[in-house]
Design a protein around this motif. Structure first.
Motif, mmCIF file in Angstrom:
data_model
loop_
_atom_site.group_PDB
_atom_site.id
_atom_site.type_symbol
_atom_site.label_atom_id
_atom_site.label_comp_id
_atom_site.label_asym_id
_atom_site.label_seq_id
_atom_site.Cartn_x
_atom_site.Cartn_y
_atom_site.Cartn_z
ATOM 1 N N SER A 204 -9.442 84.411 85.135
ATOM 2 C CA SER A 204 -9.515 85.800 83.830
ATOM 3 C C SER A 204 -11.178 87.013 84.338
ATOM 4 O O SER A 204 -11.967 85.769 84.944
ATOM 5 C CB SER A 204 -10.048 85.601 82.153
ATOM 6 O OG SER A 204 -11.348 86.288 81.815
ATOM 7 N N ILE B 128 -7.913 91.146 90.245
ATOM 8 C CA ILE B 128 -6.970 89.106 89.759
ATOM 9 C C ILE B 128 -6.272 88.927 90.795
ATOM 10 O O ILE B 128 -5.007 89.523 90.528
ATOM 11 C CB ILE B 128 -7.357 88.560 88.991
ATOM 12 C CG1 ILE B 128 -8.873 89.448 87.536
ATOM 13 C CG2 ILE B 128 -7.208 87.431 88.350
ATOM 14 C CD1 ILE B 128 -8.616 90.100 87.335
ATOM 15 N N THR B 129 -6.267 88.476 91.286
ATOM 16 C CA THR B 129 -4.897 87.372 93.140
ATOM 17 C C THR B 129 -4.881 86.157 92.912
ATOM 18 O O THR B 129 -5.820 84.801 93.123
ATOM 19 C CB THR B 129 -5.093 88.130 93.526
ATOM 20 O OG1 THR B 129 -5.342 89.583 93.960
ATOM 21 C CG2 THR B 129 -4.218 88.099 95.306
ATOM 22 N N LEU C 154 -3.097 84.507 84.485
ATOM 23 C CA LEU C 154 -3.744 85.376 84.939
ATOM 24 C C LEU C 154 -4.006 86.506 84.333
ATOM 25 O O LEU C 154 -3.381 87.006 83.741
ATOM 26 C CB LEU C 154 -3.803 85.721 86.746
ATOM 27 C CG LEU C 154 -3.118 84.983 87.600
ATOM 28 C CD1 LEU C 154 -3.081 85.418 89.154
ATOM 29 C CD2 LEU C 154 -3.980 83.880 87.767
ATOM 30 N N SER C 155 -5.443 87.372 84.181
ATOM 31 C CA SER C 155 -5.396 88.321 82.844
ATOM 32 C C SER C 155 -6.552 88.115 83.096
ATOM 33 O O SER C 155 -7.675 88.305 83.882
ATOM 34 C CB SER C 155 -6.176 87.337 82.202
ATOM 35 O OG SER C 155 -6.972 87.122 81.491
ATOM 36 N N GLY C 156 -7.057 90.341 83.337
ATOM 37 C CA GLY C 156 -7.870 90.896 83.333
ATOM 38 C C GLY C 156 -7.932 91.725 82.334
ATOM 39 O O GLY C 156 -7.195 92.494 82.341
ATOM 40 N N GLN D 270 -6.302 95.372 88.485
ATOM 41 C CA GLN D 270 -5.408 95.040 88.781
ATOM 42 C C GLN D 270 -4.810 93.449 89.019
ATOM 43 O O GLN D 270 -5.691 92.951 88.833
ATOM 44 C CB GLN D 270 -4.892 95.415 90.243
ATOM 45 C CG GLN D 270 -3.615 95.361 90.551
ATOM 46 C CD GLN D 270 -3.491 95.920 92.009
ATOM 47 O OE1 GLN D 270 -3.746 97.220 92.279
ATOM 48 N NE2 GLN D 270 -2.480 95.499 93.075
ATOM 49 N N VAL D 271 -3.623 92.746 88.647
ATOM 50 C CA VAL D 271 -3.481 91.597 88.721
ATOM 51 C C VAL D 271 -1.951 91.183 88.797
ATOM 52 O O VAL D 271 -1.303 92.115 89.400
ATOM 53 C CB VAL D 271 -3.645 90.704 87.589
ATOM 54 C CG1 VAL D 271 -2.411 89.764 87.052
ATOM 55 C CG2 VAL D 271 -4.242 91.267 86.512
ATOM 56 N N LEU E 289 1.282 87.091 83.064
ATOM 57 C CA LEU E 289 0.157 87.215 83.826
ATOM 58 C C LEU E 289 -0.267 88.629 83.244
ATOM 59 O O LEU E 289 1.038 89.212 82.590
ATOM 60 C CB LEU E 289 0.486 87.706 85.128
ATOM 61 C CG LEU E 289 1.050 87.243 86.449
ATOM 62 C CD1 LEU E 289 1.484 87.775 87.769
ATOM 63 C CD2 LEU E 289 0.042 85.985 87.026
ATOM 64 N N GLN F 142 -3.204 92.112 82.005
ATOM 65 C CA GLN F 142 -4.372 93.459 82.025
ATOM 66 C C GLN F 142 -3.914 94.042 80.636
ATOM 67 O O GLN F 142 -2.960 94.547 80.221
ATOM 68 C CB GLN F 142 -3.893 94.156 83.507
ATOM 69 C CG GLN F 142 -5.026 94.652 83.953
ATOM 70 C CD GLN F 142 -5.415 94.600 84.075
ATOM 71 O OE1 GLN F 142 -6.801 93.557 83.768
ATOM 72 N NE2 GLN F 142 -6.299 93.326 85.148
ATOM 73 N N VAL G 253 0.220 95.342 86.694
ATOM 74 C CA VAL G 253 0.501 93.939 87.049
ATOM 75 C C VAL G 253 1.344 93.757 88.273
ATOM 76 O O VAL G 253 2.843 94.206 87.590
ATOM 77 C CB VAL G 253 0.917 93.370 85.658
ATOM 78 C CG1 VAL G 253 1.337 91.833 86.086
ATOM 79 C CG2 VAL G 253 0.015 93.456 84.831
#
Length: 202
Positions: A120, A128-129, A148-150, A157-158, A180, A182, A193
């Protein structure tokens, strides 16, 4: 604890000679940093080959860049095998836009059967990768990347998997990527994403 300097869990920087480097079966839990970058496993050296396997990285937080495992191309042409590691709970909340990366690889090798989840990031341009390949000779397969989150105001960007350097040796196959997300994103040159993001095709 919180700091403005860099934090490492395991840090091997040797760049000469041909010893074999093995980083296996380690558990790294609950690292908390400040604005300095946090790297849990830095695998340099090992010119005779590297094995990074069976490690668990869990609950790492900061306000700067956070990186689970990184292996370099020094010495050149070192072959790395990164397998069956679990990386979960990486978070960062830097206002300027931190990067959170599960595995970053350079040089020759394989990234296989790793489990990466629950990242996160909050920041204006947070990236986030799950897995980032910066090599023309890496095979990435059978990894599971999820949750995966942002969040950010400009262009966060994810990416499940990000291919940053093209080449004939790049192979990406049989990976599972899901959940995933965002939020609060406005604009951005690239889709925000990406399951698999290829920024340098051959």
């Amino acid at each position: 604890g919180s700091t403005t300097g860099a934090i490492f869990g395991i840090n091997n920087t040797g760049a000469t000679g041909t010893p074999t480097l093995s980083i296996t079966g380690n558990s790294l839990y609950r690292f908390n940093g400040g604005t300095g970058a946090i790297t849990m496993i830095n695998a340099g050296g090992g010119g005779g080959g590297r094995t990074i396997s069976g490690n668990t990285i869990n609950t790492v937080s900061g306000v700067g860049n956070v990186l689970g495992i990184v292996f370099s191309n020094s010495p050149a042409l070192t072959v790395s095998a990164v397998t069956s590691n679990t990386i979960t709970g990486l978070t960062s909340s830097g206002a300027a836009g931190p990067s959170i990366t599960g595995i970053q690889g350079q040089g020759v090798g394989t990234i296989v059967s790793n489990t990466i989840s629950n990242f996160s990031g909050v920041g204006t341009t947070a990236i986030i990768t799950g897995i980032q390949s910066v090599s023309a000779s890496l095979s990435t397969s059978q990894n599971t990347i999820s949750n995966l989150s942002g969040s950010g105001a400009t262009s966060p960007q994810v990416n499940g998997i990000s291919i940053q350097l093209g080449g004939a040796g790049i192979n990406v196959f049989k990976n599972r990527i899901f959940n995933l997300s965002q939020t609060l994103a406005v604009g951005g040159a690239n889709p925000l994403v990406n399951g698999i993001f290829v920024s340098a095709p051959t």
